[in-house]
Enzyme design. Structure first.
Site, PDB file in Angstrom:
ATOM      1  NE  ARG A 104      -3.148  -2.961   0.289  1.00 54.47           N
ATOM      2  CZ  ARG A 104      -3.670  -3.626  -0.722  1.00 54.47           C
ATOM      3  NH1 ARG A 104      -3.593  -3.154  -1.948  1.00 54.47           N
ATOM      4  NH2 ARG A 104      -4.270  -4.775  -0.526  1.00 54.47           N
ATOM      5  CG  ASN A 134       0.501  -8.642   5.792  1.00 50.52           C
ATOM      6  OD1 ASN A 134      -0.177  -9.285   6.603  1.00 50.52           O
ATOM      7  ND2 ASN A 134      -0.029  -7.736   4.983  1.00 50.52           N
ATOM      8  CE  LYS A 182      -2.817  -8.596   8.541  1.00 55.00           C
ATOM      9  NZ  LYS A 182      -2.795  -7.913   7.236  1.00 55.00           N
ATOM     10  CD  GLU A 221      -6.107  -8.747   5.555  1.00 57.53           C
ATOM     11  OE1 GLU A 221      -4.944  -8.337   5.582  1.00 57.53           O
ATOM     12  OE2 GLU A 221      -7.070  -8.063   5.171  1.00 57.53           O
ATOM     13  NE  ARG A 248      -1.995  -3.614  12.211  1.00 59.28           N
ATOM     14  CZ  ARG A 248      -2.634  -4.012  11.124  1.00 59.28           C
ATOM     15  NH1 ARG A 248      -2.700  -5.299  10.822  1.00 59.28           N
ATOM     16  NH2 ARG A 248      -3.221  -3.161  10.328  1.00 59.28           N
ATOM     17  NE  ARG A 308     -13.079  -6.663   6.812  1.00 63.35           N
ATOM     18  CZ  ARG A 308     -12.226  -6.464   5.808  1.00 63.35           C
ATOM     19  NH1 ARG A 308     -12.392  -7.118   4.672  1.00 63.35           N
ATOM     20  NH2 ARG A 308     -11.215  -5.633   5.922  1.00 63.35           N
ATOM     21  CG  ASP A 320      -8.747  -2.350   5.655  1.00 67.89           C
ATOM     22  OD1 ASP A 320      -8.004  -1.676   6.402  1.00 67.89           O
ATOM     23  OD2 ASP A 320      -8.321  -3.075   4.743  1.00 67.89           O
ATOM     24  CD  GLU A 327      -3.332  -0.021  12.099  1.00 68.95           C
ATOM     25  OE1 GLU A 327      -3.401  -0.876  13.011  1.00 68.95           O
ATOM     26  OE2 GLU A 327      -3.068  -0.311  10.921  1.00 68.95           O
ATOM     27  CD  GLU A 381      -5.375  -0.532   1.554  1.00 75.56           C
ATOM     28  OE1 GLU A 381      -4.975  -0.308   2.716  1.00 75.56           O
ATOM     29  OE2 GLU A 381      -5.721  -1.664   1.164  1.00 75.56           O
ATOM     30  CD  GLU A 384     -18.238  10.904   2.425  1.00 78.71           C
ATOM     31  OE1 GLU A 384     -18.035  12.077   2.827  1.00 78.71           O
ATOM     32  OE2 GLU A 384     -18.793  10.038   3.123  1.00 78.71           O
ATOM     33  CD1 TRP A 413     -11.773 -10.417  -0.752  1.00 79.00           C
ATOM     34  CD2 TRP A 413     -10.476 -10.262   1.063  1.00 79.00           C
ATOM     35  NE1 TRP A 413     -10.521 -10.869  -1.078  1.00 79.00           N
ATOM     36  CE2 TRP A 413      -9.693 -10.791   0.011  1.00 79.00           C
ATOM     37  CE3 TRP A 413      -9.880 -10.078   2.319  1.00 79.00           C
ATOM     38  CZ2 TRP A 413      -8.350 -11.138   0.178  1.00 79.00           C
ATOM     39  CZ3 TRP A 413      -8.536 -10.423   2.466  1.00 79.00           C
ATOM     40  CH2 TRP A 413      -7.796 -10.949   1.410  1.00 79.00           C
TER      41      TRP A 413
END
Lengths: 683, 683
Positions: free
Chosen positions: B164, B206, B286, B290, B323, B340, B369, B391, B397, B515, B545
């Protein structure tokens, strides 16, 4: 043992050249001796293949003996000339041959080719007869391929990747070099020769930096090594070239096809290539297409570009295969007047008669891009003065990527049998591309292969049937589908009738099954962008690729009529124009390709468009369930390895077909608000 | 000149530390001398920065002199202790400082920190005052950061890529090694210290194979070199770790957090890290997210996992930042009951009170997210016994990827000012994460940075405002947006009122503009999968997802009510539950996040949902046209390089905003069949 030697022992690697042991053939005298009347490299390959095959079938390797007089029972290999059967010349074309068997005084089986290539084809034919339990004692067959150029195109890159490859990496390249172990390439040549392929281009039509160098001194010696192997099997090697080579590697600042320096460069370069490969086939060219360079940059047309290359190849009997896949890939989705389907015809038809005699246009079967269902390209038959080659796609880019079973012979037969009406009724596509309709100097059929370096060559073992069937079908487009399938199943899995019947039925239905659960009624393109796998109804709807369905709350489809659409229908000869122009006569399976209709439009089948979508998507998944069950019924009849491999793929197919069903049905239900008449589950 | 030295001369690289020449400050005596009462590495940095800044502003580099008695006009740097101003201790927190100026008998400017870090912050504050033309002679400022942990997270990989990242490659890594030129890292530390950042994790959450090795003997010496630079600027270095390190590099067969061997390994490993980096900050983790490994593999919960690491870090004052971005990323889109948005709360709320004192939960601002619009995560305030860190995502992104202008301070202020009602009215998020609401031992704010190795650090030069504003806002969440923007514009582009007013207005409106032309009314996710750029209404609709909008021919939105939806609203305290549960009280901007409504539903604004979609999408593009015009009006007021760079981005933004407008409008028109009241062009 080398990797190839290990692979060579597996059934999945042998494909249809398994040469299964036949007890009833164990003691046939004629199979124990081979007489060779003429020795060439290609006839040596024929002998080698006969030895290998007969040893495997009978347990005894035949001995090569000298016996021109016929004192021994034997297989006799000869060309027309060496056997003095010159009357045969009238019956055979260049790649033709005769199979004849005599039982007296001695059992003699004559494999006689017009040339040594014919001998090789005859040897494979004879082995096929042994494999498929047909009577080898009453042979009196004259066989001539109906198609002149029988080509395979690789989309292999030198880094080892294969564009649209679903069976591993390249067998030619890795790490931007040639793979120096040629065992696999030889086996590949054997497979291709056994189905009559006589030309192979080894690199991707998208020619990137590394592959541009294939025609340089650095790489030509390696190209020549592959060509040497191919030559032993009657196959000429072709290269895809970068149209802008003069700039990329030639040190010139232009690739203008009318620039004398550019022409000179290509002339010298071509001569250089022939120093390495005396029977080099020629160039395959993708120009001015999808960001590839081409003559348009210099305000020249495709005839200018192709003829420049043709001129350079002419002295060597080389040919230019110039692809017609030229369209605007930066289209505005808002613009409904531009129609990608029209592009090839619009670009090339006006150039009819302007191409050199050794330039051939290669035209994809449909006007779009290898969708599961498309009409036949209207360019076939539309250029009487220009050599044409048809391009199929064996690799299953849009037809399940060798995860799904999709036997393409039925699709291809439909294309070949399509009547263009170019010279009245009976002007079928197969008559265009076999050169008989317009007496082209060059003609033929080409296809993007589905092979890679996986042990089975094709990923899905049942996808070997597409490769086999392609070769057999283009050798003789009149061969019935059932004949091809029978041959393939028997050679691949043996003669058990349960296997034959089951696999044959699975294959026969698979294209129509795949079509059912994917994009309906010829509309195409409802796939995920880039990799083209899996359902995504709007995946290409707002893209620059010219690939739209225009679905809204009322209806769906692309109006390509002359009356009030893009006018694409006009590119067909009147009989087909009439058929497609009217929604009344347009075949159901293409109705959304040619017309924008309401969801409530009633098809010839009697159901509405929306209900057709629901029905076929539910049925499609049920059909895949049946495919899976059929295969499970063969448990124990097929060796475990191949059984499990295919089982796994069918299981994935079932899972993914449900994704297709649910996403497509949900999309259209959510958009149309029309309920399924049978109230099945839609989300 | 090295690359960094070349860059250091450019305005885009200097960011807000440009230190533009001010003629009116040319002859100030106090700026010519610096008195240092205590010498530490950090105070050395402060001196260096003052020298650099004042030289640049006045043309004269100040001299460091010894003058405890006050005989010279000077800037005086001291800690509370060294200056014996111990009464100040009551007024300052750990990172606090005082700025005071006296004009008699000599002009003295005292920069007094509780610790040396405070001195450094004071120095940057003083330079900012000089830069922004504020009166430096009447200083009497006591400044304490309201937030304890002021963190930056990098998502940098060791191959040099940045997950990202939209501003080039990593400034730390390339080719799986550390970049050994530290000039740029030092400049980065200067920028971060200038806005009060005190902790930076340098690698992606990650953690892949290469980065797993960051805690090994092979790489720790290199990590330490970066930590040494950070230390000079009051910044502690953190590492993201691989939860399964015990398996990957520890030679164990398990990562079970309750396994004694695993615990021992982490204890020893942590001690080893502190041998290299005495002030190492701790681990960012993390886990179970994912496809990352985590304690769930061993049937342990997140408290087990985090506490294992916490225990190892405790003796060294290190912390675990764990996280909460944990959810099912293999959801079935057909299943409308799983939500989710509920995942973080469901996973972590039950564990309240079970975490060690040095474990901190890091919670994304919203439950999904980093969408352009989301409600605030209900986890804030819901765990009185557990340290929480908020966070944010500075890297854009989902907010235009630094191609589009999107100033995020307004969004972040909205989050920080959101009242959770955790302890009644006034329980704002900022009070949760500054630790005052529940008296957490550790608390703070973290964000994924937007920098890379491009010359401007952030790609879009105006995106520097997000980085600057982030630091300033988390230092003091009560700072008005306008104050932050004023500071940034003036330091970055100079004091011309035309620039200030124009850029300030551009920034202020940009989030709301973005937006408008993207995903409406809080529904989110209408982007292309994977890279997340550009419009794709169904891009995530049939994905695993958990990110759906459920648009059909009647309406759109996710019913997250207790009454008949997923029940997500129940995760809020009653006041917010009531507000969101009822479509009558739910704010317009989030109505589709909480409710599925017909297109004809009338918003509080008085327009229907469908008309709102059309209106905002047409307006959004017009607004971008205005942004572009505003910028063009600055031609000649801004140096050519930065002018053109920003012009180019705004031009791209305009083009791409039209793509958004047309695709979103067309999608909804085609689906709903409802015409735009104003009959504007929809395709």
């Amino acid at each position: 043992m080398t990797l190839v030697e290990t692979l060579q022992k597996t059934d999945e690697y042998k494909c249809w050249l398994r040469y299964e042991r036949k007890k009833d053939l164990a003691n046939i005298e004629a199979l124990k001796k081979i007489v060779v009347l003429e020795k060439t490299e290609i006839i040596k390959s024929a002998v080698e293949e006969l030895k290998r095959g007969i040893l495997s079938i009978t347990g005894i390797e035949p001995e090569v003996i000298a016996d021109r007089e016929g004192n021994n029972s034997a297989i006799v290999l000869a060309t027309v000339d060496s056997s003095n059967m010159t009357t045969l010349n009238r019956s055979l074309n260049n790649d033709g041959y005769m199979l004849q068997s005599f039982t007296k005084p001695k059992e003699r089986i004559y494999l006689t080719g017009k040339t040594d290539k014919g001998v090789l084809y005859a040897a494979f034919h004879f082995l096929r007869i042994l494999q498929t339990n047909r009577d080898y004692q009453q042979l009196d067959i004259i066989e001539n391929p109906k198609t002149q150029l029988r080509m395979i195109n690789h989309w292999d890159n030198m880094d080892g990747s294969i564009e649209r490859g679903y069976a591993g990496h390249s067998i030619f390249f890795e790490n931007n070099q040639f793979i120096l172990d040629y065992g696999r390439i030889k086996d590949y040549a054997r497979l291709m020769a056994s189905i009559g392929i006589n030309g192979i281009s080894i690199n991707n039509v998208n020619v990137h930096k590394a592959e541009t160098n294939l025609i340089t001194k650095e790489l030509l010696p390696d190209v020549a090594k592959v060509a040497n192997i191919f030559r032993q099997y009657g196959i000429r090697l072709f290269l895809s070239i970068n149209y802008a080579s003069t700039i990329e590697i030639g040190g010139l600042s232009t690739a203008d096809p009318l620039d004398p320096q550019v022409r000179e460069w290509w002339t010298k370069k071509t001569a250089e290539i022939y120093q390495y490969i005396e029977d080099f086939g020629g160039f395959v060219v993708k120009a001015d297409s999808e960001h590839r360079p081409g003559p348009f940059t210099y305000n020249r047309n495709h005839a200018d570009g192709a003829n420049m290359l043709g001129e350079a190849l002419l002295p060597f009997d080389g040919i230019v295969i110039w692809r017609c896949f030229v369209y605007d890939c930066l289209q505005d989705w808002r613009d409904r007047t531009t129609d990608r389907a029209k592009a090839a015809y619009d670009h090339f038809k006006p150039l009819d008669g302007q191409f050199l005699e050794n330039v051939i246009l290669q035209i994809k079967n449909g006007p779009m891009d290898f969708q599961v269902r498309e009409p036949v390209s209207p360019l076939f038959g539309a250029m009487p003065e220009t050599n044409q080659v048809l391009e199929f796609q064996i690799t299953q880019e849009y037809t399940g990527q060798q995860k799904h079973l999709c036997y393409l012979i039925p699709q291809w037969k439909k294309v070949l049998d399509f009547d263009t009406y170019a010279k009245g009724e009976g002007s079928t596509v197969k008559k265009v591309v076999d050169g008989t309709l317009f007496h082209y100097k060059y003609s033929g059929i080409s296809a993007v292969t589905n092979i890679g370096n996986e042990s089975s060559w094709t990923g899905h073992i049942l996808a070997q049937a597409n490769l086999y069937g392609y070769g057999r079908l283009i050798w003789n487009p009149d061969l019935p589908e059932a004949t091809i399938t029978d041959e393939w199943v028997t050679q691949t899995f043996g003669k058990h009738p349960k296997i034959l019947n089951t696999v044959k039925e699975m294959l026969a239905d698979s294209w129509s099954i795949y079509e059912k659960y994917t994009a309906p009624l010829g509309v195409g393109w409802m796939v995920n962008p880039n990799h083209h796998y899996g359902p995504n109804v709007d995946g290409y709807e707002y893209s620059p690729w010219g690939t739209y369905h225009f679905a809204d709350w009322k209806g769906i489809g692309v109006n390509r009529t002359k009356k009030d659409g893009t006018g694409y229908t006009e590119q067909y000869f009147p009989e087909n124009f009439d058929m497609y122009e009217s929604v009344e006569t347009c075949p159901d399976e293409l109705v959304l390709f040619f017309h924008h209709v309401p969801y409530t439009h009633v098809l010839k089948s009697g159901t509405t468009v929306i209900q057709h979508i629901y029905n076929t998507h539910f049925e499609g998944v049920e059909d895949v369930e049946n495919l899976l069950e059929s295969w499970i019924s063969l448990n124990g009849f097929v060796d475990e390895k191949r059984y499990n491999d295919i089982l796994q793929r069918l299981t994935i197919q079932l899972e993914h077909s449900k994704e297709w069903r649910d996403i497509i049905n949900t999309y259209f239900y959510r958009k149309s608000g029309i309920n399924d008449e049978l109230n099945r589950v839609i989300y």
